[in-house]
Each structure stands twice: as C-alpha cells, then as structure tokens.
Design an enzyme around this catalytic site. Structure first.
Site, short mmCIF file in Angstrom:
data_model
loop_
_atom_site.label_atom_id
_atom_site.label_comp_id
_atom_site.label_asym_id
_atom_site.label_seq_id
_atom_site.Cartn_x
_atom_site.Cartn_y
_atom_site.Cartn_z
N TYR A 226 0.83 -1.21 0.00
CA TYR A 226 0.00 0.00 0.00
C TYR A 226 0.87 1.26 0.00
O TYR A 226 0.53 2.26 -0.64
CB TYR A 226 -0.93 0.00 1.21
CG TYR A 226 -1.81 1.22 1.30
CD1 TYR A 226 -2.74 1.52 0.30
CD2 TYR A 226 -1.75 2.07 2.40
CE1 TYR A 226 -3.55 2.65 0.39
CE2 TYR A 226 -2.56 3.19 2.50
CZ TYR A 226 -3.46 3.47 1.49
OH TYR A 226 -4.26 4.58 1.58
N ARG A 233 1.05 7.04 -6.66
CA ARG A 233 -0.03 8.03 -6.79
C ARG A 233 0.52 9.44 -6.59
O ARG A 233 0.17 10.37 -7.33
CB ARG A 233 -1.14 7.72 -5.79
CG ARG A 233 -2.26 8.73 -5.75
CD ARG A 233 -3.48 8.22 -5.02
NE ARG A 233 -3.21 7.68 -3.69
CZ ARG A 233 -4.15 7.17 -2.90
NH1 ARG A 233 -5.42 7.15 -3.31
NH2 ARG A 233 -3.85 6.69 -1.71
N TYR A 301 -0.49 12.94 6.73
CA TYR A 301 -0.01 11.88 7.60
C TYR A 301 1.52 11.91 7.67
O TYR A 301 2.21 12.23 6.70
CB TYR A 301 -0.44 10.51 7.07
CG TYR A 301 -1.82 10.07 7.50
CD1 TYR A 301 -2.62 10.84 8.32
CD2 TYR A 301 -2.33 8.85 7.06
CE1 TYR A 301 -3.88 10.43 8.70
CE2 TYR A 301 -3.59 8.42 7.42
CZ TYR A 301 -4.36 9.21 8.26
OH TYR A 301 -5.62 8.80 8.63
N ARG A 314 -10.90 13.33 2.24
CA ARG A 314 -11.83 12.47 2.99
C ARG A 314 -13.18 12.34 2.30
O ARG A 314 -13.92 11.38 2.53
CB ARG A 314 -12.03 13.03 4.40
CG ARG A 314 -10.78 13.07 5.25
CD ARG A 314 -10.27 11.67 5.58
NE ARG A 314 -9.12 11.73 6.48
CZ ARG A 314 -8.42 10.67 6.85
NH1 ARG A 314 -8.75 9.47 6.39
NH2 ARG A 314 -7.40 10.79 7.67
N GLU A 424 -13.76 -0.98 6.97
CA GLU A 424 -13.70 0.28 6.22
C GLU A 424 -15.04 0.45 5.52
O GLU A 424 -15.65 -0.52 5.05
CB GLU A 424 -12.56 0.26 5.20
CG GLU A 424 -12.41 1.57 4.44
CD GLU A 424 -11.09 1.67 3.68
OE1 GLU A 424 -11.11 2.22 2.57
OE2 GLU A 424 -10.06 1.18 4.19
#
Length: 443
Positions: A226, A233, A301, A314, A424
């Site tokens: 990930y 990305r 983060y 979000r 999730e």
C-alpha cells in the site's frame, strides 16, 4: 470534453415542506426494494440517479448467481425506467476465475448498453459467489445523453453537466510481467489518463477514485504494498492541478485539492482502478474536497504511516444547483491519525460511522463553504462495507443495521490498509439546499 456555459439552468424545487413544520428541504432520496434488489433514487435537477445493489440467491455457480441477479435487477430497472441508463457497475466475486463466466451473462443482459465495469475479487460477506452494485443516470435517452465511449468509459450528460464513469482499468500489456506495485500503479494511472484524454477530459477533472490492490498490507521489498501504491499516486498527482475548473475558490486555495478515494485490498496480487470525473462550465456547479474535523487529512499523515502520504481527500461534495452528492472516501476507525478500538470490530464500525456523520454533516459542509448542503446517515444513497475478518461479520452487520438500516449496502470480505483496522466503509450521500439558498459563487 470541455462543456460551454449554458444560457439557462433548469431549476427543480422538489416537494413542499411538511405541513405544520418549518420550511425545510425534503429528503431527496426515495428508497426502492424489489426481491433482493435494494436501491436509492435521487433527482439532480430532475435527472434521476439510481444506486442499486443486487444480491442473488445461492446458486450452483457464479454465472447462475449472476443470471439471478440481473433478472431481479432488470425488473427493478424497468420499474424505474432505467433499463438502458446504467453507466457504472461493480461486480464483487468470491473467485477471480469467475470473471469471464459472469461477464458473459452480463453482456447478454446489457446487449449494446455496456456500462463501465469493474470485476473486483472480494468475496461477498454473506457467502454468495457474487454481488452487484450499479449506478444509472436518467430514466431513458430523453433526459440524459449517454455516450458509451469505450468498454471502460461512459459519459452521461444533462443540464450542462457531464459525469464520466471510468472503471476496470488495469496496468495493461506494457506492464505485463512487472511485479512492482509502484510500476503497476503508474501504468494503471497512465491507462486512465489516456482514456480520459480521448474523451476530451483529463485527470484534473477526476473527483473520485477506487484503487483495488491485492495483498494490500503485504510486503513489497523492504516496505509495504500500500505504501508503494501511495508513492506512485503521489508521483503522478504532483503535476496535476485538480479541480481547476470546478473548485470555486481558486484564488484562495486554503487546502490541497485531491480526489476522494478508496484504497482497499482484494484477493490475488493484481491492481484495478476506477474513477469518476465531472465536467461543467456552469457557475453553480462545484466540486469541493472535504476534510473531516475528527481526522488529520490523509495527505498530512506522517512518514510512519507512509513515506509518501496518501493523496486523497476524505470526501468530495459535488454541488449542482441546489442538489449535492457527497462522495465519502474509504473511512475507518481513525481519529486524528490514530486507529481506535483495536481488536473490536463492532466499536470500529460505530466509530467509522461517527466519522462519516461528521464529514457529511451540515457544520462541516458550511465550514467548506457549502451551507445548506449537509446530510446525515439517513441520507446515504448507498454504501460499501469492507470487513477484514469473516469472524467479525455478524458484529459489523449488527452495528450497520443499528445505524444505517435501509441503506443499500454491499458487504464484502477485504483487507484494509492498516493491519489493526478491521472495517472500512465508503458511501454516497445526497442533500438538497433550501429554496432560498444562494447557489451562485463568484469565480
């Protein structure tokens, strides 16, 4: 596809307020339930958007279950006048080997009206071999222009707004044999960019992405798969000015602008991507990235979570006149940037739903310069709930029944991007501003 400004805008006021109460916009959602198909209908300036979930009866094979699902789905679509208006579908499969048998069944059902499609190897949580989620736009060809531009890209346009549904993107032949997640992600994004370019659009118009990654928390060299997806990305997004035509505050950008997104695990080792883009030149059409007051923005983060922070918002509020769709990114039991309720799936589900409620609530929408367009959990049109451990299924379903009963939901078994996260949830919410709300924004 650069749409020009229209001379006039169709207005739709919906139903009148309840007698005896203060004037307030009615819920824009109409629920539908037929056999094993559940759905939500909303109108965006009199154009119907339908979100339907079909869960088949147990069958001898995935193809048999697919035939059962589309039989029920077809009856539901006929009832709402949307048989030829499906623009996007996601098919969740327990076994990746069932993709082609299911594709054959679905092709016969859609004939020449094939939607942008993703086959995702995530077992349905109820033990079925497959489940389906579809999005249709319009009641037929009279109120919306649908262009099926290629197998993976469908455009639905009405009232000066174009919705580009892209799905089923994979790395492609140029990346065949390349195992590195970073390279595979770059190739997948390049494939999406090329397809959008052929449609006259671009990555800068993307408002929502889905990234399905096999073995998402597994190792990749000396790091994690990930984290390598996040690095790729970030490499691509670095040169993209997202929402340059739709975000109304370009002269005063207070926050980074990224699409809403879900990054979720699958079986196998592959990567698949889907996206939603929007184009319009109307002054009352806006795409506004949302952050959550309970959470640190993912793009902020620290490196302990990923050397290249996850570049997504979000959520994304898409305001069209008085109506709005709020696209909720994959959301988990995180406040600030820390996982909460480690080991307790039910508590994580409730915390996750609290996060979604805060994200889509009126206070947060007003904070993002969209007053009057807040929503509640009752205003969810659909949701996907990803459950890491099969043993937690009943606890998660019970929590969802308590909080979002009646919402069309697909429950699947899927790994989540942190080892300590057990659930999730992603969703779409709908809202409608009061009649006297000003929908014009100075550009």
């Amino acid at each position: 596809m650069r749409l020009t400004r229209r001379e006039s805008v169709t207005r739709w006021t919906g139903r009148s307020a309840d007698v005896g109460g203060p004037p307030s916009p009615p819920s824009p959602i109409r629920r539908v339930h037929r056999d094993r198909v559940r759905g939500s209908l909303i109108d965006v300036e009199a154009v119907q958007h339908a979100f339907l979930v079909a869960t088949p009866r147990p069958g001898d094979s995935a193809a048999a279950e697919a035939a059962d699902a589309v039989g029920m789905l077809g009856a539901a679509l006929d009832e709402i006048g949307a048989r030829r208006s499906v623009v996007r579908q996601t098919v969740f499969l327990a076994d990746e080997d069932d993709v082609e048998p299911c594709r054959e069944v679905l092709r016969a059902f859609y004939s020449g009206d094939w939607p942008a499609t993703s086959f995702v190897p995530q077992p349905p949580a109820d033990g079925s071999r497959m489940a389906m989620e579809v999005w249709s736009v319009g009641r037929g060809e009279s109120d919306v222009a649908i262009r099926r531009m290629e197998e993976r890209l469908v455009c639905a346009a009405a009232n000066g707004v174009a919705w580009l549904h892209a799905d089923g993107f994979e790395p492609g032949p140029d990346a065949a044999g390349v195992a590195a997640v970073h390279s595979q992600t770059l190739a997948t994004l390049r494939s999406l960019i090329v397809a959008l370019g052929r449609a006259g659009s671009g990555l800068d118009a993307v408002v929502r992405t889905w990234l399905h990654l096999g073995d998402i928390v597994g190792p990749e060299g000396d790091t994690q798969r990930y984290k390598e997806l996040n690095r790729a990305r970030a490499d691509v997004y670095r040169s993209v000015a997202f929402l340059s035509r739709l975000y109304p505050f370009n002269g005063n950008r207070r926050r980074p602008q990224f699409p809403a997104s879900t990054g979720i695990g699958t079986t196998g080792r592959g990567i698949r991507m889907g996206a939603l883009a929007m184009e319009s030149a109307r002054s009352d059409v806006r795409a506004v990235p949302l952050e959550n007051p309970r959470q640190t923005p993912a793009f902020d983060y620290s490196a302990v979570y990923s050397p290249s922070s996850p570049k997504f918002s979000r959520g994304m509020a898409l305001a069209v006149g008085r109506e709005a769709l709020i696209l909720v990114s994959g959301t988990a039991s995180i406040t600030a940037s820390e996982t909460r309720h480690v080991g307790d799936a039910a508590a994580q589900t409730h915390e996750t739903l609290e996060n979604i409620a805060a994200l889509i609530g009126e206070a947060n929408l007003a904070r993002h310069d969209l007053p009057g367009r807040g929503a509640t959990l009752d205003d969810l049109t659909c949701a996907r709930v990803y459950i890491k451990r099969e043993s937690d299924r009943d606890a998660v379903l019970a929590a969802c029944r308590e909080r979002i009963d009646g919402v069309p939901v697909v429950f699947t078994l899927a790994d989540v991007c942190r080892p300590d996260l057990l659930v999730e949830i992603e969703a779409v919410a709908a809202s409608r501003a009061p009649v006297d709300d000003s929908c014009e924004v100075e550009r």
